[in-house]
Design a protein around this motif. Sequence first.
Motif, mmCIF file in Angstrom:
data_model
loop_
_atom_site.group_PDB
_atom_site.id
_atom_site.type_symbol
_atom_site.label_atom_id
_atom_site.label_comp_id
_atom_site.label_asym_id
_atom_site.label_seq_id
_atom_site.Cartn_x
_atom_site.Cartn_y
_atom_site.Cartn_z
ATOM 1 N N LEU A 173 5.871 -2.001 -1.892
ATOM 2 C CA LEU A 173 6.259 -2.006 -0.487
ATOM 3 C C LEU A 173 5.104 -1.470 0.340
ATOM 4 O O LEU A 173 4.604 -0.372 0.084
ATOM 5 N N LEU A 174 4.672 -2.252 1.346
ATOM 6 C CA LEU A 174 3.616 -1.846 2.267
ATOM 7 C C LEU A 174 4.236 -1.640 3.643
ATOM 8 O O LEU A 174 4.820 -2.567 4.200
ATOM 9 N N VAL A 175 4.107 -0.428 4.177
ATOM 10 C CA VAL A 175 4.762 -0.074 5.437
ATOM 11 C C VAL A 175 3.721 0.120 6.525
ATOM 12 O O VAL A 175 2.955 1.089 6.518
ATOM 13 N N ALA A 176 3.685 -0.810 7.476
ATOM 14 C CA ALA A 176 2.709 -0.785 8.567
ATOM 15 C C ALA A 176 3.370 -0.259 9.838
ATOM 16 O O ALA A 176 3.696 -1.015 10.749
ATOM 17 N N MET A 177 3.569 1.044 9.857
ATOM 18 C CA MET A 177 4.124 1.706 11.036
ATOM 19 C C MET A 177 3.254 2.916 11.354
ATOM 20 O O MET A 177 2.499 3.382 10.502
ATOM 21 N N PRO A 178 3.339 3.452 12.579
ATOM 22 C CA PRO A 178 2.476 4.582 12.946
ATOM 23 C C PRO A 178 2.877 5.868 12.224
ATOM 24 O O PRO A 178 4.000 6.013 11.740
ATOM 25 N N THR A 179 1.930 6.810 12.194
ATOM 26 C CA THR A 179 2.203 8.174 11.750
ATOM 27 C C THR A 179 2.909 8.907 12.893
ATOM 28 O O THR A 179 2.515 8.760 14.048
ATOM 29 N N PRO A 180 3.962 9.693 12.650
ATOM 30 C CA PRO A 180 4.516 10.075 11.344
ATOM 31 C C PRO A 180 5.722 9.215 10.918
ATOM 32 O O PRO A 180 6.383 9.569 9.945
#
Length: 267
Positions: A173-180
């Motif tokens: 699973l690759l999650v492309a969302m901002p930190t945090p």
Amino acid sequence: MNAHDSAWAQHSLLASRRREFLGAPLHALTMAETLAIADEAMTLRRPLHHVVVNVAKLVNMRKNAELQEDVATADVINVDGIGVLWGARLCGVEFPERVAGVDIMINLLDLCAKRGYRPYLLGAEQHVLDAVAKRLAKDHPNLVVAGMRNGYFRPEDEAAVVEAINSSDADCLLVAMPTPRKERFLKRYRNELAPSFVMGVGGSFDVYGGKVARAPKLIQAAGLEWLFRVAQEPRRLWRRYYDTNTAYAGLLFQEFWNRQRRRNVNS
């Protein structure tokens, strides 16, 4: 600590390469070693949570206890930013190389294509996801993508998103969302997520899909990739990079000074 936490903590390579810099745990791994561990996790179907740390995340971890916990409890923690690499080396903490999140993702997708693993892509805008899918079809025509979902969903939709991921039979699973946000999502659901290898990739979909240009190799090597990003989106990014880079410079000076003082006392 749950079962797979302790199992990876006892992994010979990870145990021997764990370091600490500015209060953050990090693993002194090469790209090849990182990919080998990801391959091992997916082959054995053994859950592994991966994160990367750059200057901004390192600074924010010191003032956000939740982010600190989300990162520190991951199984593999790579040095993403050249600033972290240089700063650690300046303070006597050795790392073999920078292992950038976007490069891990690109290499991981190549590994999936070669080994028959099925990635699930979560995050970014829908048109970016479509561009990523189009490029993947060109770069890896035999790759089977388990599923895709843009990152625009509400907190109350998270359970359904997790269910869709688990029902897709994805290996990673690759999650492309901002930190945090991505760190919190992966930490919150790590024991429920079925894919063996899970990692946050930040803005890597934007790069791979062509929305954002990657800095040339020479600029990356000079440690000026952040400036290249600011030049592309000055209004949105200049203040963020100014604040984090200034804070990091102060932390680095203090850490270097403290280490020098301790060395002098012990000499």
